[in-house]
Design a protein around this motif. Structure first.
Motif, mmCIF file in Angstrom:
data_model
loop_
_atom_site.group_PDB
_atom_site.id
_atom_site.type_symbol
_atom_site.label_atom_id
_atom_site.label_comp_id
_atom_site.label_asym_id
_atom_site.label_seq_id
_atom_site.Cartn_x
_atom_site.Cartn_y
_atom_site.Cartn_z
ATOM 1 N N ARG A 51 19.374 40.981 35.736
ATOM 2 C CA ARG A 51 19.923 41.626 36.931
ATOM 3 C C ARG A 51 20.622 40.611 37.826
ATOM 4 N NH1 ARG A 51 14.620 44.143 36.715
ATOM 5 N NH2 ARG A 51 14.807 46.292 35.941
ATOM 6 N N LEU A 52 20.033 39.429 37.955
ATOM 7 C CA LEU A 52 20.674 38.393 38.762
ATOM 8 C C LEU A 52 22.016 37.980 38.170
ATOM 9 C CD1 LEU A 52 17.829 35.931 39.854
ATOM 10 C CD2 LEU A 52 19.311 37.292 41.327
ATOM 11 N N VAL A 53 22.091 37.911 36.846
ATOM 12 C CA VAL A 53 23.359 37.554 36.204
ATOM 13 C C VAL A 53 24.413 38.615 36.484
ATOM 14 C CG1 VAL A 53 24.510 37.172 33.993
ATOM 15 C CG2 VAL A 53 22.285 36.163 34.421
ATOM 16 N N VAL A 54 24.032 39.892 36.414
ATOM 17 C CA VAL A 54 24.988 40.968 36.701
ATOM 18 C C VAL A 54 25.501 40.855 38.130
ATOM 19 C CG1 VAL A 54 25.270 43.461 36.915
ATOM 20 C CG2 VAL A 54 23.994 42.527 34.981
ATOM 21 N N VAL A 55 24.586 40.671 39.077
ATOM 22 C CA VAL A 55 24.989 40.519 40.481
ATOM 23 C C VAL A 55 25.872 39.281 40.652
ATOM 24 C CG1 VAL A 55 24.145 40.108 42.821
ATOM 25 C CG2 VAL A 55 22.971 41.750 41.347
ATOM 26 N N GLY A 56 25.479 38.197 39.995
ATOM 27 C CA GLY A 56 26.264 36.975 40.096
ATOM 28 C C GLY A 56 27.662 37.130 39.530
ATOM 29 N N ILE A 57 27.791 37.817 38.404
ATOM 30 C CA ILE A 57 29.112 38.033 37.798
ATOM 31 C C ILE A 57 29.999 38.861 38.718
ATOM 32 C CG2 ILE A 57 30.290 39.240 35.919
ATOM 33 C CD1 ILE A 57 28.046 38.322 34.064
ATOM 34 N N VAL A 58 29.437 39.927 39.284
ATOM 35 C CA VAL A 58 30.225 40.788 40.169
ATOM 36 C C VAL A 58 30.665 40.029 41.411
ATOM 37 C CG1 VAL A 58 30.138 42.840 41.631
ATOM 38 C CG2 VAL A 58 29.190 42.919 39.318
ATOM 39 N N LEU A 59 29.739 39.305 42.047
ATOM 40 C CA LEU A 59 30.092 38.564 43.262
ATOM 41 C C LEU A 59 31.080 37.440 42.964
ATOM 42 C CD1 LEU A 59 26.667 38.341 45.133
ATOM 43 C CD2 LEU A 59 28.658 39.712 45.750
ATOM 44 N N ALA A 60 30.906 36.781 41.831
ATOM 45 C CA ALA A 60 31.850 35.721 41.470
ATOM 46 C C ALA A 60 33.249 36.295 41.238
ATOM 47 C CB ALA A 60 31.362 34.993 40.221
ATOM 48 N N ALA A 61 33.320 37.435 40.550
ATOM 49 C CA ALA A 61 34.622 38.045 40.305
ATOM 50 C C ALA A 61 35.301 38.471 41.604
ATOM 51 C CB ALA A 61 34.463 39.248 39.378
ATOM 52 N N LEU A 62 34.520 38.940 42.559
ATOM 53 C CA LEU A 62 35.093 39.328 43.845
ATOM 54 C C LEU A 62 35.720 38.139 44.573
ATOM 55 C CD1 LEU A 62 32.324 41.729 45.215
ATOM 56 C CD2 LEU A 62 34.634 42.376 44.503
ATOM 57 N N ASN A 63 35.285 36.927 44.258
ATOM 58 C CA ASN A 63 35.752 35.738 44.974
ATOM 59 C C ASN A 63 36.883 34.996 44.270
ATOM 60 O OD1 ASN A 63 34.014 34.875 47.482
ATOM 61 N ND2 ASN A 63 32.584 35.788 46.031
ATOM 62 N N LEU A 64 37.349 35.489 43.147
ATOM 63 C CA LEU A 64 38.319 34.732 42.371
ATOM 64 C C LEU A 64 39.765 34.904 42.819
ATOM 65 C CD1 LEU A 64 36.903 35.067 38.742
ATOM 66 C CD2 LEU A 64 36.613 33.209 40.392
ATOM 67 N N ARG A 65 40.040 35.769 43.790
ATOM 68 C CA ARG A 65 41.410 35.951 44.260
ATOM 69 C C ARG A 65 41.583 35.979 45.776
ATOM 70 N NH1 ARG A 65 41.594 34.669 39.865
ATOM 71 N NH2 ARG A 65 42.821 35.476 38.117
ATOM 72 N N PRO A 66 40.574 36.280 46.607
ATOM 73 C CA PRO A 66 40.805 36.357 48.047
ATOM 74 C C PRO A 66 41.393 35.090 48.663
ATOM 75 C CG PRO A 66 38.733 37.412 47.530
ATOM 76 C CD PRO A 66 39.221 36.774 46.262
ATOM 77 N N ALA A 67 41.069 33.916 48.130
ATOM 78 C CA ALA A 67 41.645 32.684 48.679
ATOM 79 C C ALA A 67 43.158 32.682 48.563
ATOM 80 C CB ALA A 67 41.061 31.467 47.963
ATOM 81 N N ILE A 68 43.692 33.383 47.573
ATOM 82 C CA ILE A 68 45.138 33.421 47.333
ATOM 83 C C ILE A 68 45.782 34.587 48.068
ATOM 84 C CG2 ILE A 68 46.922 33.572 45.552
ATOM 85 C CD1 ILE A 68 44.817 32.445 43.587
ATOM 86 N N THR A 69 45.226 35.776 47.886
ATOM 87 C CA THR A 69 45.870 36.961 48.457
ATOM 88 C C THR A 69 45.704 37.055 49.966
ATOM 89 O OG1 THR A 69 43.887 38.251 47.914
ATOM 90 C CG2 THR A 69 45.678 38.281 46.320
ATOM 91 N N SER A 70 44.600 36.511 50.503
ATOM 92 C CA SER A 70 44.445 36.518 51.960
ATOM 93 C C SER A 70 45.481 35.605 52.612
ATOM 94 C CB SER A 70 43.035 36.079 52.343
ATOM 95 O OG SER A 70 42.777 34.748 51.932
ATOM 96 N N LEU A 71 45.793 34.498 51.979
ATOM 97 C CA LEU A 71 46.815 33.602 52.516
ATOM 98 C C LEU A 71 48.192 34.239 52.451
ATOM 99 C CD1 LEU A 71 47.702 30.884 53.612
ATOM 100 C CD2 LEU A 71 47.774 30.022 51.260
ATOM 101 N N GLY A 72 48.459 34.964 51.388
ATOM 102 C CA GLY A 72 49.762 35.635 51.289
ATOM 103 C C GLY A 72 49.985 36.623 52.413
ATOM 104 N N ALA A 73 48.915 37.273 52.862
ATOM 105 C CA ALA A 73 49.056 38.250 53.945
ATOM 106 C C ALA A 73 49.354 37.587 55.285
ATOM 107 C CB ALA A 73 47.788 39.096 54.046
#
Length: 228
Positions: A51-73
């Protein structure tokens, strides 16, 4: 006479064998004891680790683009405030593929040395630190360096996610890859759409609008830290 001696010898052997094994140590018993002794108190069970791995995978995936797309905005506001020229802004947009190429190649070697979970945990920490530092880094050079730190964490985590899915879910690779892809797309779209409204809600300062995404990265560190 020979028959009686043979019978007595066999009887004594079968009688003393368990005692000898107990004295010498039964390999199966020793293995079970050592495994139970080496397990730390309160260690999570296999189900909870999954269960921790599932949560970790989801949270990690959520963080793989905001650093880029938030700056573009908020790129225009960042350029005006930091006094970036057009060439520097172009360099800023070329940093993500450069970091993906350089640090992505190093990810498998780091995973072999430290373990994929530890590397992803460090990657999430690097994303959070980079996102938190870059708005207040002071100047264009600091902004670029902090952005590179966040992108380094994105690069290594992005490369290792498929390997982690295959390692933990060999019989559910398709479904887990779909979940990971959905979380990745959700993080990308959410950061692009919500950065400007969040910035306005926080007083209109682009620094707060960019730094707020560090909280999501900090949340992603927790399950990987527990697993590591």
């Amino acid at each position: 006479m020979v028959s009686e001696e043979t019978t007595e010898t066999r009887t004594s052997t079968s009688t003393t064998l368990p005692g000898a094994r107990a004295a010498e140590g039964d390999p199966m018993r020793t293995t079970d004891t050592s495994l139970s002794a080496s397990r730390p108190p309160g260690a999570p069970t296999r189900a909870w680790r999954t269960r921790l791995v599932v949560v970790g995978i989801v949270l990690a995936a959520l963080n793989l683009r905001p650093a880029i797309t938030s700056l573009g905005a908020l790129l225009e506001e960042v350029r005006d405030d930091l006094g970036m020229s057009g060439s520097v802004a172009g360099l800023l947009t070329s940093v993500p593929p450069l970091c993906f190429a350089v640090f992505g190649l190093a990810a498998p070697r780091l995973a072999r040395r430290f373990g994929p979970g530890a590397v992803v945990c460090a990657g999430m920490a690097a994303i959070g630190a980079g996102l938190l530092i870059r708005p207040w880094a002071g100047g264009t050079a600091g902004f670029l360096a902090a952005s590179a730190l966040a992108l380094m964490g994105i690069a290594v985590s992005n490369v290792l996610m498929p390997a982690i899915v295959k390692r933990w879910f060999p019989d559910r690779v398709g479904s887990m890859t779909g979940l990971y892809s959905m979380a990745l797309a959700l993080g990308t779209a959410t950061a692009a759409a919500a950065t400007v409204p969040v910035t306005e809600a926080l007083g209109g300062d682009w620094r707060s609008g960019l730094a707020v995404w560090a909280a999501l990265a900090a949340a992603a560190v927790l399950p990987w830290l527990a697993l590591t």
